[in-house]
Design an enzyme around this catalytic site. Sequence first.
Site, mmCIF file in Angstrom:
data_model
loop_
_atom_site.group_PDB
_atom_site.id
_atom_site.type_symbol
_atom_site.label_atom_id
_atom_site.label_comp_id
_atom_site.label_asym_id
_atom_site.label_seq_id
_atom_site.Cartn_x
_atom_site.Cartn_y
_atom_site.Cartn_z
ATOM 1 N N ASP A 22 42.095 41.353 39.879
ATOM 2 C CA ASP A 22 40.914 40.670 40.371
ATOM 3 C C ASP A 22 40.527 39.664 39.283
ATOM 4 O O ASP A 22 41.005 39.759 38.146
ATOM 5 C CB ASP A 22 39.790 41.674 40.605
ATOM 6 C CG ASP A 22 38.501 41.020 41.048
ATOM 7 O OD1 ASP A 22 38.549 40.141 41.919
ATOM 8 O OD2 ASP A 22 37.446 41.385 40.507
ATOM 9 N N ASP A 24 36.940 37.658 38.844
ATOM 10 C CA ASP A 24 35.565 37.697 38.345
ATOM 11 C C ASP A 24 35.211 39.113 37.912
ATOM 12 O O ASP A 24 35.251 40.055 38.708
ATOM 13 C CB ASP A 24 34.607 37.221 39.435
ATOM 14 C CG ASP A 24 34.911 35.797 39.881
ATOM 15 O OD1 ASP A 24 34.711 34.878 39.073
ATOM 16 O OD2 ASP A 24 35.358 35.621 41.024
#
Length: 231
Positions: A22, A24
């Site tokens: 991922d 952020d």
Amino acid sequence: MNGQTAGSGMGGWTAVRAVIFDMDGVISDTQMLHAEVEARLLEDWGVRMTAEEITARFAGVADHDFFPAALGRPLAAEELGEIVARKWRDMADAAPGRIVAMEGAVDLIRLLRARGLPLAVASSSPMSFIHQVLDELGIADAFAVRATGEEVPAGKPAPDVFLLAARRLDVEPAACLVIEDAPAGVAAARAAGMRCIGLAPDGGSRLAAADAVIRSLREVVNDPDRFLGDA
């Protein structure tokens, strides 16, 4: 094995053949930037919610799912498109100087590449922002694959974006390791049939569904075999 505490490993698993990040809150410390921009937008639409509340409830959720849920009502396509477009205009204005790497992220990416593991980013952020973050952090060349929630029918917690990343990597989902910081992302990784490390700097239990939970990516840097097997 689910929900192992920080420092515990993933022993007994077959070797990892690819790692999917991922972005952020995992690669870049930009989750709060998202939430601050979203909080200001929600206030303009008559809803007060702090950035901290947004992060706790909605981190990792795609914009087209987040805004109707946060506003508490369905949105017509035109209104939803307007608010999402405004968010990303505001993000473009707010991002310069705010994109910094999470602790240990760059070192971990370098270590994984040195071990010959292909890497992917699978994010709910649009591709333009993925490119901006990776370029600004100087790690764009490390990622063979990038996938975004814009490219799939359903965002996290659905598994679609992780399965897309695995297809582009040409690696079976069961041989992929996901690193996530949000409950929606952990759920998506599990639904995709992938192993998952939950990154929880606060040590909270919200990522207990992950196969292992760590406070910092440096835990993987310092003991990669615990998490990667013989990769």
